[in-house]
Design a protein around this motif. Sequence first.
Motif, PDB file in Angstrom:
ATOM      1  N   ASP A 161       6.201  19.702   8.056  1.00  0.00           N
ATOM      2  CA  ASP A 161       4.932  19.827   7.321  1.00  0.00           C
ATOM      3  C   ASP A 161       4.985  19.173   5.938  1.00  0.00           C
ATOM      4  O   ASP A 161       4.036  19.272   5.161  1.00  0.00           O
ATOM      5  N   LEU A 162       6.099  18.526   5.629  1.00  0.00           N
ATOM      6  CA  LEU A 162       6.244  17.891   4.312  1.00  0.00           C
ATOM      7  C   LEU A 162       6.008  16.386   4.355  1.00  0.00           C
ATOM      8  O   LEU A 162       6.350  15.719   5.337  1.00  0.00           O
ATOM      9  N   GLN A 163       5.439  15.869   3.287  1.00  0.00           N
ATOM     10  CA  GLN A 163       5.257  14.413   3.138  1.00  0.00           C
ATOM     11  C   GLN A 163       5.841  13.967   1.805  1.00  0.00           C
ATOM     12  O   GLN A 163       5.905  14.757   0.866  1.00  0.00           O
ATOM     13  N   MET A 164       6.228  12.699   1.740  1.00  0.00           N
ATOM     14  CA  MET A 164       6.644  12.108   0.488  1.00  0.00           C
ATOM     15  C   MET A 164       6.036  10.706   0.406  1.00  0.00           C
ATOM     16  O   MET A 164       6.409   9.819   1.163  1.00  0.00           O
ATOM     17  N   PRO A 165       5.062  10.507  -0.487  1.00  0.00           N
ATOM     18  CA  PRO A 165       4.426   9.191  -0.590  1.00  0.00           C
ATOM     19  C   PRO A 165       5.340   8.132  -1.213  1.00  0.00           C
ATOM     20  O   PRO A 165       6.104   8.431  -2.118  1.00  0.00           O
ATOM     21  N   VAL A 166       5.241   6.915  -0.688  1.00  0.00           N
ATOM     22  CA  VAL A 166       6.019   5.770  -1.179  1.00  0.00           C
ATOM     23  C   VAL A 166       5.050   4.597  -1.315  1.00  0.00           C
ATOM     24  O   VAL A 166       4.298   4.309  -0.374  1.00  0.00           O
ATOM     25  N   HIS A 167       5.077   3.953  -2.459  1.00  0.00           N
ATOM     26  CA  HIS A 167       4.179   2.800  -2.652  1.00  0.00           C
ATOM     27  C   HIS A 167       4.935   1.492  -2.491  1.00  0.00           C
ATOM     28  O   HIS A 167       5.936   1.243  -3.163  1.00  0.00           O
ATOM     29  N   LEU A 168       4.455   0.652  -1.586  1.00  0.00           N
ATOM     30  CA  LEU A 168       5.099  -0.635  -1.319  1.00  0.00           C
ATOM     31  C   LEU A 168       4.249  -1.777  -1.884  1.00  0.00           C
ATOM     32  O   LEU A 168       3.040  -1.843  -1.651  1.00  0.00           O
ATOM     33  N   THR A 169       4.909  -2.672  -2.613  1.00  0.00           N
ATOM     34  CA  THR A 169       4.249  -3.885  -3.106  1.00  0.00           C
ATOM     35  C   THR A 169       4.962  -5.070  -2.463  1.00  0.00           C
ATOM     36  O   THR A 169       6.181  -5.192  -2.597  1.00  0.00           O
ATOM     37  N   VAL A 170       4.217  -5.892  -1.745  1.00  0.00           N
ATOM     38  CA  VAL A 170       4.806  -7.085  -1.133  1.00  0.00           C
ATOM     39  C   VAL A 170       4.365  -8.301  -1.944  1.00  0.00           C
ATOM     40  O   VAL A 170       3.170  -8.512  -2.152  1.00  0.00           O
ATOM     41  N   GLY A 212       0.811  -1.212   0.000  1.00  0.00           N
ATOM     42  CA  GLY A 212       0.000   0.000   0.000  1.00  0.00           C
ATOM     43  C   GLY A 212       0.842   1.259   0.000  1.00  0.00           C
ATOM     44  O   GLY A 212       2.050   1.218  -0.207  1.00  0.00           O
ATOM     45  N   TRP A 213       0.183   2.368   0.251  1.00  0.00           N
ATOM     46  CA  TRP A 213       0.856   3.669   0.249  1.00  0.00           C
ATOM     47  C   TRP A 213       1.303   4.071   1.649  1.00  0.00           C
ATOM     48  O   TRP A 213       0.521   4.004   2.592  1.00  0.00           O
ATOM     49  N   TYR A 214       2.561   4.497   1.747  1.00  0.00           N
ATOM     50  CA  TYR A 214       3.140   4.996   2.994  1.00  0.00           C
ATOM     51  C   TYR A 214       3.683   6.400   2.722  1.00  0.00           C
ATOM     52  O   TYR A 214       3.701   6.833   1.569  1.00  0.00           O
ATOM     53  N   MET A 215       4.136   7.069   3.763  1.00  0.00           N
ATOM     54  CA  MET A 215       4.691   8.410   3.579  1.00  0.00           C
ATOM     55  C   MET A 215       5.838   8.656   4.541  1.00  0.00           C
ATOM     56  O   MET A 215       5.747   8.331   5.725  1.00  0.00           O
ATOM     57  N   CYS A 216       6.888   9.260   4.017  1.00  0.00           N
ATOM     58  CA  CYS A 216       7.919   9.834   4.874  1.00  0.00           C
ATOM     59  C   CYS A 216       7.340  11.192   5.273  1.00  0.00           C
ATOM     60  O   CYS A 216       6.804  11.903   4.421  1.00  0.00           O
ATOM     61  N   VAL A 217       7.457  11.546   6.524  1.00  0.00           N
ATOM     62  CA  VAL A 217       6.972  12.850   6.972  1.00  0.00           C
ATOM     63  C   VAL A 217       8.105  13.557   7.712  1.00  0.00           C
ATOM     64  O   VAL A 217       8.791  12.967   8.548  1.00  0.00           O
ATOM     65  N   LYS A 218       8.329  14.791   7.350  1.00  0.00           N
ATOM     66  CA  LYS A 218       9.320  15.616   8.071  1.00  0.00           C
ATOM     67  C   LYS A 218       8.713  17.002   8.204  1.00  0.00           C
ATOM     68  O   LYS A 218       8.546  17.704   7.192  1.00  0.00           O
TER      69      LYS A 218
END
Length: 341
Positions: free
Chosen positions: A205-214, A197-203
Amino acid sequence: MAVQLSFLILTGLTGIHSITTVSEVSVKAGDLISIPCLYDSQYRDNVKYLCKGYYYNYCSYAIRTNQPNSEKFSISDDKTRRIFTVTMRNWTNQGSDYWCAVEVNGRPDVRKYFHLSVTGGSPSLYVDRQEITGFNGENITISCYHHNPGEMKWCRLGSSCVTGSSGSIDGTTVTINASISNVFTVTMSGLRTQSSGWYMCVKGDLQMPVHLTVSERPTTIADNLTASSPSPEAVKHSFGLASFIIPLSLLALALVVIMFTWFNLKRHNQTKKESSATTTAEEEVTYSDVQHVRKTSSKRSGLDIKSNVDIMYSSVITAQVPTVQMVDAENVTYSALVQAE
Ligand SMILES: *[C@@H]1O[C@H](CO)[C@@H](O)[C@H](O)[C@H]1NC(C)=O
């Protein structure tokens, strides 16, 4: 209970919490960025779109799920996971305002605002790749690069976050290592299919979405060959073998032809030698009729051609040549070559 119910009615009417997405994303000019937008299950079959503009009422469609993708924008809708993803490329160095939205008939569309800041140099928060693949039961590590103040977090879209050095999201253990400045690494251990699914790095007020496929770690060809039932890989492998056998047999055939020709030439030379041995140098030998007779024997294969072919000289005429200069027995003339099966 009454409070909960009125809250549900209120959220249903106003569309609050109907879409979950990032709020601020930083991207380098010209780079592709994918933004996931999570929606409620009731909007499964509705049209989803991305709208551009600070004020929703004045925004213009960038891309819609019922329209073809453009050069700059693309959209995909995962109805099972209730996430539509917009992918875009911004070339200008200016930030942009966007709305993830779902079209609703008879009511205002549900939507969520996010801001995209476009930088000339490296973005304030970024990852190497937005799309990552992990294997069942294994671990995966993601590096989040930043030069932005604030708290660091690892979140799952629409679920919980891990702050500090360790925690868990939906049963997966998460550890965060921030020992190196300007980067924090997130390790997710004991991955399961449900971890996709979709995860996010957060620092800050900024986010960066990352999509993980297992997925399942692919098995090797050796495993497939020992398996009793043929797997798709094994079938593919045997196909490869078949396409290998065909040119091999052609090669063998060519070899047989070459050997046959070579043998004939050798035989030819031998007969020349024999003829030169049996006849005098002054003689010119003329074979008026030469027949190749192949013995028909079932056990013989094409490879025992040597023993398979007999040359019969039905009539050999030796002619006396008046000149003495004809020393080399090169003047052999086959008047007729008959090859009989
Ligand atoms: C964090 O990462 C650094 C550098 O890779 C490593 O030396 C350190 O052992 C890690 N710390 C933990 C708690 O894993």
